[in-house]
Design an enzyme around this catalytic site. Structure first.
Site, PDB file in Angstrom:
ATOM      1  CG  HIS A  47       7.756 -13.495   5.043  1.00 19.88           C
ATOM      2  ND1 HIS A  47       8.007 -12.624   4.005  1.00 19.88           N
ATOM      3  CD2 HIS A  47       6.886 -12.855   5.861  1.00 19.88           C
ATOM      4  CE1 HIS A  47       7.318 -11.517   4.186  1.00 19.88           C
ATOM      5  NE2 HIS A  47       6.628 -11.630   5.304  1.00 19.88           N
ATOM      6  CE1 TYR A  50      14.983 -10.270   7.467  1.00 22.85           C
ATOM      7  CE2 TYR A  50      13.044 -11.673   7.270  1.00 22.85           C
ATOM      8  CZ  TYR A  50      13.644 -10.431   7.167  1.00 22.85           C
ATOM      9  OH  TYR A  50      12.912  -9.346   6.755  1.00 22.85           O
ATOM     10  CD  GLU A  91       8.443  -5.922   6.308  1.00 23.56           C
ATOM     11  OE1 GLU A  91       8.556  -6.846   5.471  1.00 23.56           O
ATOM     12  OE2 GLU A  91       8.745  -6.038   7.505  1.00 23.56           O
ATOM     13  CG  HIS A  93       2.565  -7.549   0.694  1.00 21.95           C
ATOM     14  ND1 HIS A  93       1.195  -7.565   0.676  1.00 21.95           N
ATOM     15  CD2 HIS A  93       2.911  -8.191   1.834  1.00 21.95           C
ATOM     16  CE1 HIS A  93       0.735  -8.164   1.766  1.00 21.95           C
ATOM     17  NE2 HIS A  93       1.757  -8.541   2.478  1.00 21.95           N
ATOM     18  CG  ASN A  94       8.290  -8.807  -3.800  1.00 19.14           C
ATOM     19  OD1 ASN A  94       7.971  -7.625  -3.824  1.00 19.14           O
ATOM     20  ND2 ASN A  94       9.506  -9.202  -3.466  1.00 19.14           N
ATOM     21  CD  GLN A 241      -1.753 -10.817   3.972  1.00 17.11           C
ATOM     22  OE1 GLN A 241      -1.655 -10.681   2.753  1.00 17.11           O
ATOM     23  NE2 GLN A 241      -0.703 -10.855   4.760  1.00 17.11           N
ATOM     24  CB  SER A 314      -7.608 -11.189   9.593  1.00 20.29           C
ATOM     25  OG  SER A 314      -8.278 -12.354   9.167  1.00 20.29           O
ATOM     26  CG  ASP A 498      18.540  -3.570   3.688  1.00 24.91           C
ATOM     27  OD1 ASP A 498      17.946  -4.663   3.781  1.00 24.91           O
ATOM     28  OD2 ASP A 498      19.434  -3.244   4.484  1.00 24.91           O
ATOM     29  CG  ASN A 536      11.173  -7.718   3.511  1.00 25.18           C
ATOM     30  OD1 ASN A 536      10.919  -7.785   2.323  1.00 25.18           O
ATOM     31  ND2 ASN A 536      10.767  -8.636   4.357  1.00 25.18           N
TER      32      ASN A 536
END
Length: 764
Positions: A47, A50, A91, A93-94, A241, A314, A498, A536
């Site tokens: 993450h 890369y 970005e 957040h899967n 988070q 956080s 992308d 990302n």
């Protein structure tokens, strides 16, 4: 102080291989401490580092005359002229959204907002690209409802409009939904800031929320596939988070104010990997180091260890580097906004991250060991075995019977991928801040740039089904559709960000998909002159070994010089000619183009709804033809020869015409289509070949419009006329369909809500 013995089991728990751990020992010249092991685990995670993708990402075009900042910073920047710049990023957040849908999506929004205002730009728009499994399954409905609520809850509270995006539904996303969030900001060029820790002796200041235990190892969690859905969700919940949009609003305003005051040298969001990432990356960019004192870090929980403080994710926190002796000036601004602003360290000459806790050094790592020396893998690549699913419908495709046409069309319009997404975007405040010129529901959103006549058009586009057999072609199609969605608004495409969503990179077949998609993306971006400013990569989108479809999502920004010239897809009134801009039709018999249309039909949404087949061949695309179509479209829009413009994509020709009618300000406006085709009519109406745009225009503008199309070696083919009340389709001089436009509109507008309500009732 709590510490742990560094054992092979502990190393494995940190998602580090034996070889990677040996490399860490070599770089440090000793065995790492527990805190250092945690720092390496997040900075060397997929993450953050890369490590599987960098070797391929360098093939993307990243430079152009308008590019002021490409990959490597928090967000990309393009020049809009007259001293203004656009700042944007996408970005994913899967994984967090699968584990905890509301907070996963909400903190995805919060994180991308910080990426924008950390550059000195005020965020003016959000868009989201979402993928879920079939809504007939209760878990998928819960995921979707939670994600949409999280996006709305954060964006609405902070006061940034969510203006659109896209939603797809495929079985492969049932255990691995995708939540990709895009943010756009605007600034004056002289007000841009960068994430650099410049100036030895300058103060390092922690601002924003206090640090807790939420999100620890969030980056590491996002760099691994899931083993079991239910068990994983419970086990990983602490890695997600928790966001506070009201606090982020205060942070946004305070940061912009303090940057305007001129006391800030550099600023960075504490996003993935939290304090670890922001400290070492800021030092690395400036060629300096950072020394911090953890006992000074504001904490909302007692007993936090150095390991936990450094790895906490956080939310609503930033790291500032400020000019020496201006600390109180900065603190006073943040106090006025009710936020902490604490000097926790200083910039040092050694290119090192040094972490102290009550005087003791708990971590001391050269910056390059965490950044430049992170692993870089050129992983094995292998083309998957041929897909046994037929690549096109059976040669004996049976047309719908006359009595079935209307029923099939109603079912198609109510299907979740095609139906209006009103249920989603009505939960979003899309008018806040009054920049919105064209809101959700169209090809692209359009935003005014206050103080100028200019406007920006933005869109998100991608289609995993198109990438299933041919990721290279699928990526090219995504870029082409994004650019087409901008030009139909009258915007000149400028640049791309992308979000590349793929499975496990340790599998050669996945890396082949990724490599092919990169090449397709690069080729298309060069043709359309839209460099990539960053983005990302989201790998490990797998559960129980089952990967998602390769899903590159393209965020694209375009410029409209005068917002008064912005175009929409909506028909304006009765008696307008409906025309299609496309490649010249030439020759007799079934041309190669018609053969491609037959093949493209196999991957169409209509074929999926009617036959349950979603595994067909993606449409062919000629990028040079597409470029001519887009340039011609801009010429027609700018010369005010057309009243509406809408790209033909998912759903094909008939859906494009219907959507233009459904959005009309004139109530019950329908149309009559008069078609000639050698193809079976359903194929002709619903196939999804690209490089086509539908316009409506007054009769007097048809001849000059055709003249302009001819200059681009294109045809402007008349296919029908707008009329009230009815939708009528005639093909080869034979009446095929006649039904009330209102009935079709109701099926399309209410399809998603009806499906959600019906399945929710059945579940009870």
């Amino acid at each position: 102080m709590a510490t742990k013995e560094i054992t092979p089991e502990l190393v494995a728990q940190h998602n580090l291989t034996t070889e990677e751990f040996e490399r860490i020992v070599q770089l440090l010249g000793r065995e790492p401490t527990w805190t250092e092991l945690g720092i390496f685990s997040v900075m060397w995670s997929e993450h953050c580092s890369y490590k599987s993708s960098k070797v391929h990402l360098r093939r993307l075009p990243t430079e152009g005359p308008r590019i002021l900042q490409g990959p490597g910073e928090n967000a990309g920047i393009v020049d809009l002229g007259d001293g203004y710049v656009a700042v944007f990023k996408i970005e994913s957040h899967n994984h967090p959204s699968f584990i905890e849908p509301y907070q996963g999506a909400a903190t995805g929004v919060g994180g991308i907002l910080r990426d924008i205002f950390t550059m000195g730009a005020r965020p003016i728009a959000l868009l989201d690209s979402l993928r879920f499994g079939p809504l007939e399954e209760g878990n998928n409905r819960s995921l979707m409802e939670g994600v949409v609520s999280g996006i709305a809850g954060y964006g609405n509270c902070i006061g940034v409009p969510t203006l659109g995006g896209e939603i797809y539904f495929e079985d492969c996303y049932s255990q691995n939904p995708l939540v990709n969030v895009f943010c756009l900001g605007v600034a004056k060029q002289e007000n841009i800031f960068y994430g650099k820790a410049s100036g030895v002796g300058n103060s390092v200041i922690y601002v924003g929320a206090k640090t807790g235990r939420d999100g620890i190892h969030g980056a590491t969690m996002a760099s691994a596939e899931f083993d079991d859905s239910a068990a994983t969700a419970q086990e990983k919940r602490p890695n997600v988070q928790v966001g506070d949009p009201f606090l982020e609003k205060l942070l946004l305003e305070a940061c912009l104010e303090v940057m305007k005051a001129g006391a800030v040298v550099g600023i960075q969001d504490m996003g993935a990997a939290g304090l670890t990432c922001s400290t070492c990356e800021m030092g690395s960019r400036a060629g300096t180091g950072v020394e911090i004192h953890l006992e000074r870090v504001p904490q909302r929980e007692t007993g936090l260890t150095p390991y936990e403080i450094m790895l906490s994710e956080s939310q609503e926190r930033m790291l500032l580097v400020a000019e020496k002796d201006r600390e109180e000036e900065i603190s006073s601004i943040f106090r006025r906004w009710g936020l902490d602003a604490v000097v926790i360290g200083e910039v040092i000459a050694e290119a090192t991250l040094r972490v102290r806790d009550h005087g003791s050094i708990v971590a001391e790592i050269p910056n390059e060991a965490l950044t430049d020396e992170a692993p870089r893998y050129n992983r094995p690549i292998r083309r998957p075995e041929a897909d046994p699913t037929p690549a096109e419908p059976a040669s004996g495709w049976q047309e719908s019977r006359a009595e079935d046409w209307e029923g099939n069309l109603l079912r198609f319009l109510a299907s979740p991928a095609i139906a209006s997404k009103r249920w989603v975007w009505e939960q979003y405040d899309h008018m806040v801040r009054t920049n919105t010129a064209v809101g959700p529901g169209g090809d692209a959103a359009v935003l005014r740039i206050k103080g100028t006549k200019k406007a920006l058009a933005v869109t998100l586009d991608g289609n995993g089904r198109y990438c299933r057999r041919d990721p290279r072609r699928g990526a090219k199609l995504a870029v082409a559709e994004a650019a087409r969605n901008l030009v139909v608004t009258g915007a000149q495409p400028l640049a791309v960000t992308d979000c590349l969503n793929f499975g496990n990179p340790e599998k050669p077949e996945v890396m082949w998909e990724f490599s092919e998609a990169i090449d397709g993306l690069a080729e298309a971006c060069r043709v359309f002159e839209t460099p990539v400013t960053g983005g990302n990569v989201s790998f490990y989108n797998e559960t129980l070994g089952r990967s998602i479809l390769p899903t590159p999502v393209i965020g694209m920004v375009g410029l409209i010089e005068n917002v008064a010239d912005a175009m929409t897809a909506n028909f304006r009134g009765e008696g307008r000619a409906i025309v299609v801009l496309e490649k010249d039709r030439a020759g007799g018999g079934e041309s190669n183009a018609e053969q491609q249309k037959r093949l493209a039909f196999s991957s169409s949404e209509y074929c999926k709804v009617r036959e349950g087949n979603s595994g067909g061949e993606s449409p062919e695309i000629d990028l040079e033809l597409e470029k001519r179509v887009q340039r011609c479209c801009l010429a027609l829009v700018r010369r005010r020869l057309v009243e509406s413009a809408h790209d033909i994509s998912e759903g094909g020709l008939l859906l494009a015409v219907l959507e233009s009618a459904f959005g009309s300000p004139a109530e019950n406006l329908g149309f009559r289509l008069e078609l000639e085709t050698a193809l079976p009519l359903e194929m002709f109406l619903f196939e999804e070949s690209p490089s086509r745009i539908i316009f409506s225009l007054e009769e007097k503008h048809l001849a000059p419009g055709r003249e302009i199309a001819g200059e681009y070696s294109l045809s402007l083919t008349r296919v029908g006329t707008t009329k009230f009340d009815w939708v009528e389709v005639e093909a080869n001089h034979r009446a095929i369909l006649r039904c009330r436009v209102q009935g079709l509109f109701q099926a399309w507008q209410g399809g998603l809500e009806t499906l959600l309500e019906a399945n929710a009732s059945a579940a009870h």
